[in-house]
Design a protein around this motif. Structure first.
Motif, short mmCIF file in Angstrom:
data_model
loop_
_atom_site.label_atom_id
_atom_site.label_comp_id
_atom_site.label_asym_id
_atom_site.label_seq_id
_atom_site.Cartn_x
_atom_site.Cartn_y
_atom_site.Cartn_z
N GLU A 67 29.89 -0.04 58.36
CA GLU A 67 30.18 1.01 57.37
C GLU A 67 31.48 0.72 56.63
OE1 GLU A 67 30.31 5.11 58.80
OE2 GLU A 67 28.38 4.72 59.77
N ALA A 68 32.47 0.22 57.38
CA ALA A 68 33.78 -0.05 56.77
C ALA A 68 33.70 -1.17 55.73
CB ALA A 68 34.80 -0.40 57.85
N MET A 69 32.60 -1.97 55.76
CA MET A 69 32.42 -3.01 54.75
C MET A 69 32.01 -2.42 53.40
SD MET A 69 30.11 -5.79 56.82
CE MET A 69 29.98 -7.09 55.57
N GLN A 70 31.54 -1.19 53.41
CA GLN A 70 31.00 -0.60 52.18
C GLN A 70 31.37 0.89 52.14
OE1 GLN A 70 26.70 -0.51 52.35
NE2 GLN A 70 26.67 -0.38 54.56
N PRO A 71 32.65 1.20 52.00
CA PRO A 71 33.09 2.59 52.11
C PRO A 71 32.31 3.52 51.17
CG PRO A 71 34.97 1.12 51.88
CD PRO A 71 33.75 0.29 51.65
N GLY A 72 31.87 4.63 51.71
CA GLY A 72 31.18 5.62 50.89
C GLY A 72 29.68 5.38 50.78
N ARG A 73 29.18 4.22 51.27
CA ARG A 73 27.75 3.98 51.18
C ARG A 73 27.23 3.59 52.55
NH1 ARG A 73 25.60 0.09 47.13
NH2 ARG A 73 26.55 -1.34 48.58
N LYS A 74 25.96 3.80 52.76
CA LYS A 74 25.39 3.38 54.03
C LYS A 74 24.08 2.68 53.76
CE LYS A 74 27.52 6.84 56.95
NZ LYS A 74 27.39 7.94 57.86
N ARG A 75 24.16 1.46 53.24
CA ARG A 75 22.93 0.72 52.96
C ARG A 75 22.95 -0.57 53.76
NH1 ARG A 75 22.99 0.30 46.79
NH2 ARG A 75 20.98 -0.72 47.06
N TYR A 76 21.81 -0.85 54.36
CA TYR A 76 21.76 -1.99 55.26
C TYR A 76 20.57 -2.88 54.94
CZ TYR A 76 25.08 0.95 57.61
OH TYR A 76 26.17 1.71 57.86
N ILE A 77 20.64 -4.10 55.47
CA ILE A 77 19.53 -5.03 55.26
C ILE A 77 19.28 -5.76 56.58
CG2 ILE A 77 21.12 -6.81 54.36
CD1 ILE A 77 18.80 -7.56 52.46
N LYS A 78 17.99 -5.89 56.92
CA LYS A 78 17.63 -6.56 58.17
C LYS A 78 17.94 -8.04 58.09
CE LYS A 78 13.97 -6.21 60.98
NZ LYS A 78 12.57 -6.04 61.42
N ILE A 79 18.43 -8.60 59.18
CA ILE A 79 18.70 -10.04 59.20
C ILE A 79 17.85 -10.71 60.28
CG2 ILE A 79 21.05 -9.92 58.30
CD1 ILE A 79 21.81 -10.35 61.43
N SER A 80 17.66 -12.02 60.14
CA SER A 80 16.85 -12.72 61.15
C SER A 80 17.66 -13.79 61.87
CB SER A 80 15.63 -13.35 60.48
OG SER A 80 16.05 -14.10 59.36
N SER A 81 18.95 -13.90 61.56
CA SER A 81 19.76 -14.92 62.23
C SER A 81 21.23 -14.56 62.06
CB SER A 81 19.45 -16.28 61.59
OG SER A 81 20.53 -17.16 61.71
N ALA A 82 22.01 -14.91 63.09
CA ALA A 82 23.46 -14.67 63.00
C ALA A 82 24.20 -15.91 63.50
CB ALA A 82 23.85 -13.45 63.84
N HIS A 83 25.40 -16.10 62.97
CA HIS A 83 26.25 -17.18 63.47
C HIS A 83 27.68 -16.66 63.56
CE1 HIS A 83 27.75 -21.20 64.29
NE2 HIS A 83 28.69 -20.99 63.38
N LEU A 84 28.30 -16.89 64.72
CA LEU A 84 29.60 -16.27 64.98
C LEU A 84 30.76 -17.25 64.90
CD1 LEU A 84 28.67 -14.18 68.17
CD2 LEU A 84 28.37 -13.57 65.76
N SER A 85 31.87 -16.79 64.32
CA SER A 85 33.12 -17.56 64.37
C SER A 85 34.03 -16.84 65.36
CB SER A 85 33.76 -17.60 62.99
OG SER A 85 34.13 -16.30 62.59
N GLY A 86 35.27 -17.33 65.49
CA GLY A 86 36.18 -16.69 66.45
C GLY A 86 35.78 -17.03 67.87
N ILE A 87 35.49 -18.30 68.14
CA ILE A 87 35.05 -18.73 69.47
C ILE A 87 36.18 -19.47 70.20
CG2 ILE A 87 33.30 -20.08 70.72
CD1 ILE A 87 32.22 -17.71 68.97
N SER A 88 36.99 -20.19 69.43
CA SER A 88 38.02 -21.02 70.06
C SER A 88 39.10 -20.15 70.70
CB SER A 88 38.66 -21.92 69.00
OG SER A 88 39.86 -22.46 69.50
N TYR A 89 39.44 -20.51 71.94
CA TYR A 89 40.51 -19.76 72.62
C TYR A 89 41.83 -19.90 71.86
CZ TYR A 89 44.06 -18.35 75.91
OH TYR A 89 45.15 -17.74 76.47
N LEU A 90 42.07 -21.06 71.25
CA LEU A 90 43.32 -21.24 70.50
C LEU A 90 43.41 -20.26 69.34
CD1 LEU A 90 43.72 -25.10 70.17
CD2 LEU A 90 44.64 -23.58 71.92
#
Lengths: 141, 385
Positions: free
Chosen positions: B15-38
């Motif tokens: 929600e914070a990505m789109q203040p004032g609106r609540k529209r979403y879209i289905k996804i079929s894949s995700a990829h994450l960053s923020g994995i490295s301990y450093l």
């Protein structure tokens, strides 16, 4: 019951309620690297607030800067009980907002200049992020 | 962490990505960053372990970025870092992530189709997915991608809107691009000038292979905020897209100015430890083969060379017999980790690299000195016979 005089209408990012002493940072803050995650003290060299503790303050800050990992640092501060109790942003900021959402800290967006002209650094305010307003604390009724 | 509360928290992040609106879209894949301990430190480790214990699972196929350790060669690494990196990966696996540990998931671990709606973090992979494959993802942050992976949808903003892929600015580069470093520099310059706007790129003399375009897009993702570049004669559907009216002509001088900031003369190899690092973004088997061929006439390199790739690409290259010869010539092949490698941080070596992105972060985060050289230039200079 806590009473205060109504001062500012603000936009809510994360709902909640907090009372505390206002800490105004005119410069953006880098939570990752710039804040000690175990104490809440600002450690960034040459930052105007270097050495100041964010713990239980209501932090007014224009935005974050630097690494997106800052979100996790806010979460970590909250787990140790040394996070700010509320955050007033000058603009949308996904690093601070998502961190505060993880941490359960109320966040609003307000015009930084209006904060500066309405409140003094260090005065006790009430951040009512349920109804989207900031009040000056005037004592207990 | 309570499952219901945690889910609500992730909804709020979207929600914070789109203040004032609540529209979403289905996804079929995700990829994450923020994995490295450093990168994420104890704070991130703590959060991911809490999340791992909550019992929540990823709803879609989810891959993860590299960490900072190759578990087959941990000797130079701080044991605490090795252990904490292991805990981060274990938590993510518990939530259902594929242990891809790569910034090029599109190749083997999380393959994409054209028009697929996805939520990916890791800028170089985002740029590749949109610009080369024709999928759709915004440049998600570590937490928004994590939220989308758990929920199975993302905020319908940016590239997911009607006309969200429309280019707003046309770059024309008239000069010559002699190698992958030039392409990387061009991408970096375009990112600075485009800011958050999607550009359309026209090259007068395109000669580059896929390695070059990977470098161009990684450079662009480092300095810019836009999630894609329309590349003439390459991006799917480029001929049908309406060309922007606003036009910026770029030339060699702009590239050279950027080179001066990211690259300095390398000291003589007997006076200081020099390391050539390549594989930012991770090298595909095809790129490893190119490096292999460039090294054909070389017996042994006079400086260390480190290449970074994914587990899957490592396996494939190994089976093709490329890796044994590389290691005989003094090349070390790392997997599961990236150029922001744990032991590099404390070594204070001078790094030579063909990646503009690597130079930018090694200078900024690791405070190392860097020199930009293409694979070919490197082999010519340090490939003693």
């Amino acid at each position: 019951m806590v009473v205060g005089s109504m001062i500012l209408k603000v936009k809510v990012v994360n709902t909640g309620f907090a009372k505390g002493s206002l800490l105004i940072s005119q410069q953006p803050i880098s939570f990752f690297g710039g804040v000690d995650p175990s104490t809440g003290v600002i450690v960034e060299k040459n930052h105007p607030l270097e050495g100041v503790n964010l713990c239980r303050r209501i932090l007014a800050v224009p935005s974050s800067k630097g690494s997106t990992v800052g979100s996790y640092v806010i979460y970590s501060l909250a787990k140790r009980g040394v996070a700010p109790s509320g955050i007033i942003l000058g603009q949308e900021d996904s690093i601070i907002s998502s961190g505060a959402i993880l941490a359960g800290i109320p966040v609003v967006i307000a015009d930084t200049r209006r904060i500066l002209s309405s409140f003094k650094n260090g005065e006790t305010i009430i951040l009512d992020a349920k109804r989207g307003r900031i009040l000056r604390f005037t004592g207990k009724a | 962490m309570n499952t219901r509360v945690t889910k609500r928290m992730f909804k709020k992040i979207l929600e914070a990505m789109q203040p004032g609106r609540k529209r979403y879209i289905k996804i079929s894949s995700a990829h994450l960053s923020g994995i490295s301990y450093l990168n994420i430190g104890d704070a991130g480790l703590e959060f991911l372990e809490d999340l791992g214990r909550s019992g929540l699972k990823f709803k879609v196929r989810t891959t993860i970025n590299p960490g900072c350790v190759d578990y087959d060669s941990t000797v130079e690494c701080d044991p605490e870092v090795v252990e904490k990196q292991r805990r981060i990966i274990r938590s993510l696996k518990n939530i259902g992530a594929t242990e891809s540990l790569t910034c090029m998931p599109y190749l083997f671990d999380n393959p994409l189709r054209k028009n697929q709606k996805i939520a990916w973090a890791e800028s170089s992979a985002v740029l590749y997915a949109n610009s080369i494959i024709g999928a759709s993802t915004n440049k998600e942050g570590s937490l928004t991608a994590l939220a989308s992976a758990i929920l199975g949808y993302t905020a319908r903003t940016g590239i997911h809107l009607r006309n969200g892929k429309k280019p707003k600015i046309l770059f024309q580069y008239n000069g010559e691009l002699k190698d992958e470093v030039d392409y990387g520099l061009l991408g970096y310059v375009m990112g600075v000038k485009a800011g958050a706007e999607i550009p359309y790129l026209r090259l007068k003399k395109p000669v580059g292979n896929i390695l070059c375009y990977k470098q161009l897009l990684a450079g662009f993702g480092t300095s810019g905020a836009a999630p894609m570049v329309w590349i003439e004669n390459l991006t799917p559907g480029f001929s049908r897209v309406k060309k922007p009216v606003r036009k910026i002509i770029l030339d060699r001088t702009e590239l050279e100015e950027e080179r001066k900031i990211l690259s300095e003369e390398a000291p003589p190899f007997h006076s200081k430890r020099l390391i050539f690092v390549t594989g930012c973004p991770h090298m595909s088997p095809e790129e490893i083969k190119i490096f292999h061929e460039t090294l054909r006439s070389v017996d042994r390199l006079s400086v260390e060379a480190w290449i970074f790739t994914s587990r899957s690409a490592y396996l494939e290259s190994f089976q093709k017999g490329l890796l044994t010869e590389l290691s005989e010539k003094g090349v070390r092949v790392f997997k599961d980790s990236c150029v922001m490698y744990c032991s590099l941080k404390k070594d204070g070596a001078h790094v030579i690299t063909n990646s503009v992105k690597a130079a930018y972060y090694l200078r900024g985060s690791f405070r190392l000195k860097t020199t930009l050289k293409s694979l070919k230039e490197f082999v010519e200079e340090y490939g003693g016979r």
